[in-house]
Write a protein that holds these residues in place. Sequence first.
Motif, PDB file in Angstrom:
ATOM      1  N   PHE A  71      87.470  33.537  45.990  1.00 29.42           N
ATOM      2  CA  PHE A  71      87.150  32.266  45.329  1.00 29.42           C
ATOM      3  C   PHE A  71      87.905  31.083  45.942  1.00 29.42           C
ATOM      4  N   GLN A  72      88.917  31.370  46.767  1.00 30.38           N
ATOM      5  CA  GLN A  72      89.519  30.307  47.564  1.00 30.38           C
ATOM      6  C   GLN A  72      88.584  29.910  48.707  1.00 30.38           C
ATOM      7  N   LYS A  73      87.919  30.927  49.250  1.00 27.12           N
ATOM      8  CA  LYS A  73      86.975  30.688  50.348  1.00 27.12           C
ATOM      9  C   LYS A  73      85.662  30.105  49.834  1.00 27.12           C
ATOM     10  N   TRP A  74      85.146  30.679  48.767  1.00 24.00           N
ATOM     11  CA  TRP A  74      83.860  30.262  48.204  1.00 24.00           C
ATOM     12  C   TRP A  74      84.126  29.652  46.824  1.00 24.00           C
ATOM     13  N   ARG A  75      84.033  28.367  46.734  1.00 24.49           N
ATOM     14  CA  ARG A  75      84.392  27.642  45.509  1.00 24.49           C
ATOM     15  C   ARG A  75      83.240  27.704  44.493  1.00 24.49           C
ATOM     16  N   ILE A  76      83.009  28.914  43.968  1.00 29.33           N
ATOM     17  CA  ILE A  76      81.887  29.096  43.048  1.00 29.33           C
ATOM     18  C   ILE A  76      82.326  29.588  41.671  1.00 29.33           C
ATOM     19  N   LEU A  77      83.616  29.742  41.469  1.00 32.25           N
ATOM     20  CA  LEU A  77      84.100  30.177  40.163  1.00 32.25           C
ATOM     21  C   LEU A  77      83.952  29.040  39.157  1.00 32.25           C
ATOM     22  N   ASN A  78      83.393  29.360  38.010  1.00 34.91           N
ATOM     23  CA  ASN A  78      83.159  28.385  36.945  1.00 34.91           C
ATOM     24  C   ASN A  78      82.090  27.351  37.325  1.00 34.91           C
ATOM     25  N   ILE A  79      81.206  27.740  38.262  1.00 35.65           N
ATOM     26  CA  ILE A  79      80.097  26.892  38.689  1.00 35.65           C
ATOM     27  C   ILE A  79      78.817  27.717  38.614  1.00 35.65           C
ATOM     28  N   TYR A  80      77.739  27.114  38.136  1.00 39.76           N
ATOM     29  CA  TYR A  80      76.455  27.814  38.094  1.00 39.76           C
ATOM     30  C   TYR A  80      75.979  28.100  39.507  1.00 39.76           C
ATOM     31  N   VAL A  81      75.693  29.371  39.768  1.00 40.62           N
ATOM     32  CA  VAL A  81      75.084  29.798  41.020  1.00 40.62           C
ATOM     33  C   VAL A  81      73.802  30.534  40.637  1.00 40.62           C
ATOM     34  N   TRP A  82      72.684  30.025  41.122  1.00 38.48           N
ATOM     35  CA  TRP A  82      71.400  30.636  40.759  1.00 38.48           C
ATOM     36  C   TRP A  82      71.435  32.128  40.982  1.00 38.48           C
ATOM     37  N   PRO A  83      70.966  32.961  40.030  1.00 34.68           N
ATOM     38  CA  PRO A  83      70.428  32.635  38.714  1.00 34.68           C
ATOM     39  C   PRO A  83      71.358  33.126  37.593  1.00 34.68           C
ATOM     40  N   ASN A  84      72.611  32.724  37.619  1.00 36.28           N
ATOM     41  CA  ASN A  84      73.586  33.176  36.608  1.00 36.28           C
ATOM     42  C   ASN A  84      73.092  32.939  35.187  1.00 36.28           C
ATOM     43  N   VAL A  85      73.347  33.915  34.342  1.00 37.39           N
ATOM     44  CA  VAL A  85      73.076  33.775  32.916  1.00 37.39           C
ATOM     45  C   VAL A  85      74.294  33.190  32.219  1.00 37.39           C
ATOM     46  N   LYS A  86      75.473  33.658  32.646  1.00 27.75           N
ATOM     47  CA  LYS A  86      76.720  33.247  32.004  1.00 27.75           C
ATOM     48  C   LYS A  86      77.712  32.806  33.076  1.00 27.75           C
ATOM     49  N   ILE A  87      78.532  31.820  32.752  1.00 25.58           N
ATOM     50  CA  ILE A  87      79.568  31.344  33.667  1.00 25.58           C
ATOM     51  C   ILE A  87      80.909  31.493  32.957  1.00 25.58           C
ATOM     52  N   PRO A  88      81.545  32.660  33.079  1.00 25.15           N
ATOM     53  CA  PRO A  88      82.783  32.924  32.326  1.00 25.15           C
ATOM     54  C   PRO A  88      83.966  32.055  32.729  1.00 25.15           C
ATOM     55  N   GLY A  89      84.006  31.613  33.979  1.00 21.86           N
ATOM     56  CA  GLY A  89      85.084  30.712  34.387  1.00 21.86           C
ATOM     57  C   GLY A  89      86.252  31.368  35.081  1.00 21.86           C
ATOM     58  N   THR A  90      86.405  32.684  34.927  1.00 23.88           N
ATOM     59  CA  THR A  90      87.482  33.420  35.595  1.00 23.88           C
ATOM     60  C   THR A  90      86.923  34.722  36.147  1.00 23.88           C
ATOM     61  N   TYR A  91      87.648  35.296  37.096  1.00 25.25           N
ATOM     62  CA  TYR A  91      87.207  36.580  37.634  1.00 25.25           C
ATOM     63  C   TYR A  91      87.244  37.648  36.549  1.00 25.25           C
ATOM     64  N   LYS A  92      88.292  37.649  35.722  1.00 30.42           N
ATOM     65  CA  LYS A  92      88.371  38.598  34.614  1.00 30.42           C
ATOM     66  C   LYS A  92      87.177  38.419  33.682  1.00 30.42           C
ATOM     67  N   GLY A  93      86.803  37.171  33.446  1.00 30.03           N
ATOM     68  CA  GLY A  93      85.641  36.908  32.608  1.00 30.03           C
ATOM     69  C   GLY A  93      84.369  37.469  33.207  1.00 30.03           C
ATOM     70  N   GLU A  94      84.239  37.383  34.530  1.00 33.05           N
ATOM     71  CA  GLU A  94      83.075  37.959  35.220  1.00 33.05           C
ATOM     72  C   GLU A  94      83.028  39.481  35.025  1.00 33.05           C
ATOM     73  N   VAL A  95      84.186  40.106  35.183  1.00 35.54           N
ATOM     74  CA  VAL A  95      84.267  41.563  35.020  1.00 35.54           C
ATOM     75  C   VAL A  95      83.961  41.947  33.573  1.00 35.54           C
ATOM     76  N   ASP A  96      84.525  41.201  32.637  1.00 38.65           N
ATOM     77  CA  ASP A  96      84.281  41.491  31.223  1.00 38.65           C
ATOM     78  C   ASP A  96      82.804  41.343  30.870  1.00 38.65           C
ATOM     79  N   TYR A  97      82.149  40.320  31.426  1.00 39.10           N
ATOM     80  CA  TYR A  97      80.724  40.122  31.159  1.00 39.10           C
ATOM     81  C   TYR A  97      79.903  41.285  31.693  1.00 39.10           C
ATOM     82  N   LEU A  98      80.244  41.759  32.888  1.00 39.65           N
ATOM     83  CA  LEU A  98      79.545  42.917  33.455  1.00 39.65           C
ATOM     84  C   LEU A  98      79.681  44.123  32.535  1.00 39.65           C
TER      85      LEU A  98
END
Length: 201
Positions: free
Chosen positions: A164-191
């Motif tokens: 996420f330092q390389k790809w600044r997409i954390l906490n940003i909508y990237v097609w076709p995201n349903v949810k934007i948790p805002g953190t990597y832990k949030g992404e894992v929890d959503y999965l």
Amino acid sequence: EIPTGTQLEYIKSYFYHFEVALFGENFKSETEGYAKYIDVDSFINYYIIQELSKNVDGNTRKSTFLTKKKGEKLEMYHVWDFDLAFGNADYFEGAVGNGPENWWIKSYGCQGYHTGWYWRLFQDPAFVKKVKSRWAELKPELELIPDLIDFWAAELQDAPTRNFQKWRILNIYVWPNVKIPGTYKGEVDYLKEFYTARLNW
């Protein structure tokens, strides 16, 4: 290896006869129906993987590869392309929805609702019985997946931070995201949340 003209004509003919059998009156016949042409167990395994993940690209409209070994039946063993799976597609329409409920692979083929191979296969009680049996066999192992997700997330160590330092997409909508948790832990929890809810459904 590029197929010869003879090989190409053979496989076209094989697919044609498979579909004629699948959508014909005797499709349930072990000797004259679809089972004459496909490895049913592989089709069932493929179905369970794709339905459980609610994979947009898993319903044979694209990203589907089959194997046909010489002298054997069509096999459905190759699974890939899961970027639009596990609750990561915000454009499911109508009754399907982008949540963890509702059938996708079973009911929607490449030409829409109530079309495709699996829609037809599920009209055969013998196929349904085999799917239920395989599901019951796999379910205890499938219930362990959330723990495996935690394990592999931990194995990545600082890789998510560097990503996420390389790809600044954390906490940003990237097609076709349903949810934007805002953190990597949030992404894992959503999965895990989506997977668990889908499995339970």
